[in-house]
Scaffold this active site. Structure first.
Site, PDB file in Angstrom:
ATOM      1  N   LYS A   1       7.332  14.083  -6.008  1.00 17.70           N
ATOM      2  CA  LYS A   1       6.546  15.168  -6.614  1.00 17.70           C
ATOM      3  C   LYS A   1       7.202  16.511  -6.282  1.00 17.70           C
ATOM      4  O   LYS A   1       7.519  16.774  -5.124  1.00 17.70           O
ATOM      5  CB  LYS A   1       5.106  15.159  -6.072  1.00 17.70           C
ATOM      6  CG  LYS A   1       4.282  13.972  -6.581  1.00 17.70           C
ATOM      7  CD  LYS A   1       2.891  13.991  -5.942  1.00 17.70           C
ATOM      8  CE  LYS A   1       2.122  12.722  -6.260  1.00 17.70           C
ATOM      9  NZ  LYS A   1       1.230  12.825  -7.406  1.00 17.70           N
TER      10      LYS A   1
ATOM     11  N   LYS B   1     -11.402   6.509  -2.966  1.00 20.18           N
ATOM     12  CA  LYS B   1     -11.678   6.336  -4.401  1.00 20.18           C
ATOM     13  C   LYS B   1     -13.113   6.760  -4.694  1.00 20.18           C
ATOM     14  O   LYS B   1     -13.950   6.809  -3.780  1.00 20.18           O
ATOM     15  CB  LYS B   1     -11.530   4.863  -4.797  1.00 20.18           C
ATOM     16  CG  LYS B   1     -10.184   4.260  -4.456  1.00 20.18           C
ATOM     17  CD  LYS B   1      -9.098   4.752  -5.372  1.00 20.18           C
ATOM     18  CE  LYS B   1      -7.778   4.063  -5.094  1.00 20.18           C
ATOM     19  NZ  LYS B   1      -6.607   4.862  -5.398  1.00 20.18           N
TER      20      LYS B   1
ATOM     21  N   HIS C   1       1.676   7.123   1.361  1.00 23.60           N
ATOM     22  CA  HIS C   1       1.812   8.475   0.816  1.00 23.60           C
ATOM     23  C   HIS C   1       1.463   9.585   1.820  1.00 23.60           C
ATOM     24  O   HIS C   1       2.204  10.540   1.982  1.00 23.60           O
ATOM     25  CB  HIS C   1       0.893   8.651  -0.400  1.00 23.60           C
ATOM     26  CG  HIS C   1       1.134   7.652  -1.499  1.00 23.60           C
ATOM     27  ND1 HIS C   1       2.385   7.274  -1.896  1.00 23.60           N
ATOM     28  CD2 HIS C   1       0.276   6.969  -2.300  1.00 23.60           C
ATOM     29  CE1 HIS C   1       2.293   6.403  -2.896  1.00 23.60           C
ATOM     30  NE2 HIS C   1       1.015   6.196  -3.149  1.00 23.60           N
TER      31      HIS C   1
ATOM     32  N   LYS D   1       5.904   0.199  -2.683  1.00 24.79           N
ATOM     33  CA  LYS D   1       5.053   0.185  -1.503  1.00 24.79           C
ATOM     34  C   LYS D   1       3.861  -0.721  -1.770  1.00 24.79           C
ATOM     35  O   LYS D   1       3.589  -0.989  -2.938  1.00 24.79           O
ATOM     36  CB  LYS D   1       4.582   1.608  -1.177  1.00 24.79           C
ATOM     37  CG  LYS D   1       4.027   2.346  -2.413  1.00 24.79           C
ATOM     38  CD  LYS D   1       2.771   3.077  -2.215  1.00 24.79           C
ATOM     39  CE  LYS D   1       1.544   2.276  -2.109  1.00 24.79           C
ATOM     40  NZ  LYS D   1       0.495   2.550  -3.096  1.00 24.79           N
TER      41      LYS D   1
HETATM   42  C1  BG6 Z   1      -0.694   4.659  -5.946  1.00 22.66           C
HETATM   43  C2  BG6 Z   1      -1.908   3.951  -5.406  1.00 22.66           C
HETATM   44  O1  BG6 Z   1       0.423   4.403  -5.144  1.00 22.66           O
HETATM   45  O2  BG6 Z   1      -0.939   6.064  -5.985  1.00 22.66           O
HETATM   46  C3  BG6 Z   1      -3.137   4.279  -6.234  1.00 22.66           C
HETATM   47  O3  BG6 Z   1      -1.676   2.543  -5.404  1.00 22.66           O
HETATM   48  C4  BG6 Z   1      -3.318   5.786  -6.355  1.00 22.66           C
HETATM   49  O4  BG6 Z   1      -4.288   3.673  -5.684  1.00 22.66           O
HETATM   50  C5  BG6 Z   1      -2.014   6.435  -6.828  1.00 22.66           C
HETATM   51  O5  BG6 Z   1      -4.361   6.039  -7.271  1.00 22.66           O
HETATM   52  C6  BG6 Z   1      -2.091   7.958  -6.859  1.00 22.66           C
HETATM   53  O6  BG6 Z   1      -0.930   8.445  -7.455  1.00 22.66           O
HETATM   54  P1  BG6 Z   1      -0.872   9.731  -8.403  1.00 22.66           P
HETATM   55  O7  BG6 Z   1       0.425   9.606  -9.141  1.00 22.66           O
HETATM   56  O8  BG6 Z   1      -2.093   9.705  -9.252  1.00 22.66           O
HETATM   57  O9  BG6 Z   1      -0.813  10.891  -7.509  1.00 22.66           O
END
Ligand code: BG6
Length: 484
Positions: free
Chosen positions: A190, A334, A248, A156
């Site tokens: 997940k 963030k 997501h 993605k």
């Molecule tokens: C990624 C994003 O797809 O997912 C990141 O590009 C983000 O910016 C990350 O931090 C979060 O994933 P996880 O595995 O920490 O839940």
């Protein structure tokens, strides 16, 4: 979809796995450690070879790539790179550089790997490359005929808007049949996200209340404590909305909102998710808060007047029979106060009129909600009111919690990426996204992409700009809830 975390019914076919972007961040943090963890858990095919690939300007020798993999696994892997398991895994790693006009080193590496495995192993290409490079890599796979007998995992975001996603679909389909295409969104790998389906559809307690008669609103909240971590080039061109929401969080929304699928096979599951996205109302930009953390513009590689958002909160509406009138609030950013990944369903309250004085809860006490924490290892809490012990009928906040860590013996606890790479090798597309879903999501996003409100600033370590409170009123953001 293999619905348990136990060993799948059958092992994947023999494979040559080619990792494009093998020298990049994703390969280092997730893919190389993940592949080793799969190998150590006995879940990779009996015979396999892994070829790292990157443009010639990043080329490595086999020896260098093995050292790179070792340090990536040491730093980011659950399973450490030692002992016989590591030596076995390492012996299967090679490198083959590829540029669109010079794929020769990769072709030779694939040929050698296939000869060493014998028979006709399947090819799996993982495109861990920037979106701008997807088209040229796919084209090269077509021209060289490497695409034959293969599957392809595409990272993605798939495109950056509706037009680019459609164009990319055209390129991908000119080389691959849709059955070979695995668009990855690692949130769908997940455990606790998949468990949303189990929670909803396997339980008489939850299934009947999962609708507008009982649910007042839904929050999908994914604050992150990390900043952009040096990824200025990627982030400036992407922003939090494309990086997190259109990918997501919308996918999680799909699982929360879908109708019961006929079965959890790829077709039925994705059909239902696509129907939710069809029912999404296009984003109303008045119901969006875009934020940027103070100091983002000082990060190396960020424009001094950047309007890129590092935070988004927005309201979505799912305009169908089940969800009409139930707002869905999504938030991610963030440099926020905490890393959390939660879905909260606010339940409509009964009148409570027979309990004089009402519940009298402190502001940090919660009731009438179902919380799904889907960060690994994940938990679910039902928060309700109970009678406090004593001579009067006084209510207090109570909670029932299920925690993955305490409740199951995890034989093969797999991270999102690991689970999905395994599913791709097994050829199961259930947890991968389809082009129609993705194009619809870009369509829904168009008003925001075309007319983004200006960014509002927020402090590092906060929960976002002040405007988020108005966005959600009369409800409130459930986070922070005091849980680490
Ligand atoms: C990624 C994003 O797809 O997912 C990141 O590009 C983000 O910016 C990350 O931090 C979060 O994933 P996880 O595995 O920490 O839940």
């Amino acid at each position: 979809m293999n619905s348990s975390s136990h060993t799948p019914d059958h092992a994947p076919d023999d494979h040559v796995i080619v990792l494009f972007g093998a020298t990049g961040d994703l390969a280092k943090r997730k893919l190389l450690p993940g592949l080793f963890h799969l190998a150590k858990s006995g879940l990779l095919p009996k015979n396999y070879q892994i070829i790292g690939s990157a443009p010639a300007s990043f080329a490595m020798s086999g020896e260098q790539f093995r050292a790179h993999a070792r340090s990536a696994v040491a730093e980011f892997g659950l399973a450490k790179p030692t002992g016989a398991d590591w030596r076995e895994f390492e012996s299967r790693l090679t490198f083959g550089a590829a540029d669109p006009d010079d794929p020769k080193p990769l072709l030779e590496a694939v040929q050698q790997a296939e000869e060493s495995l014998g028979g006709s192993p399947r090819r799996l290409f993982h495109l861990a490359v920037p979106p701008s490079a997807f088209g040229s890599v796919v084209g090269m796979l077509g021209q060289t005929r490497l695409a034959e007998n293969s599957r392809v995992i595409i990272e993605k975001p798939f495109g950056t808007d509706l037009a680019s996603a459609r164009k990319l679909t055209g390129i991908v389909h000119s080389v691959f049949d849709e059955s070979q295409v695995f668009r990855i969104d690692h949130f769908l790998g997940k455990e606790s996200v998949d468990n949303i389906l189990a929670l909803r559809f396997a339980n008489g307690l939850f299934e009947p209340i999962w609708n507008r008669d009982h649910i007042s609103h839904v929050q999908i909240d994914v604050p992150e404590a990390i900043s952009i971590e040096g990824r200025a080039q990627f982030f400036e061109g992407t922003g939090a909305f494309r990086d997190m929401i259109v990918t997501h969080l919308f996918q999680v929304l799909g699982f929360v909102a879908m109708e019961p699928p006929v079965s959890i096979t790829a077709k039925h599951l994705r059909d239902e998710k696509a129907k939710v996205f069809e029912a999404l109302r296009p984003i109303d930009v008045r119901k969006v808060v875009r934020g940027q953390y103070h100091g983002y513009r000082d990060e190396p590689g960020v424009a001094p007047d950047s309007q890129t958002e590092t935070f988004v909160a927005l309201q979505m509406s799912v305009d169908n029979w089940r969800w009409s009138g139930v707002p869905f609030y999504l938030r991610s950013g963030k440099s926020m106060a905490q890393r959390r990944q939660t879905v909260t369903l606010g339940l409509k309250e009964p009148t409570l009129r027979m309990f004089s004085g009402g519940p009298g809860l402190r502001s940090d006490q919660r009731c009438n909600e179902i919380v799904i924490d889907f960060d690994d290892p994940g938990w679910i809490a039902v928060r309700f009111l109970a009678k406090q012990p004593g001579p009067t009928m006084r209510l207090g906040a109570a909670e029932m919690t299920f925690s993955y860590d305490d409740s199951f013996h995890k034989m093969h606890g797999l991270e999102g990426y690991e689970r999905l790479i395994l599913e791709a090798m097994l050829g199961d597309q259930s947890l991968f996204t389809r082009s129609d879903e993705i194009e619809r999501l870009w369509e829904v996003a168009t008003p925001l992409l075309e007319d983004p409100p200006p960014v509002e600033f927020y402090d590092h370590g906060s929960w976002g700009p002040d405007a988020i409170r108005h966005l959600i009123a009369p409800h409130k953001w459930y986070l922070p809830d005091g849980r680490e």
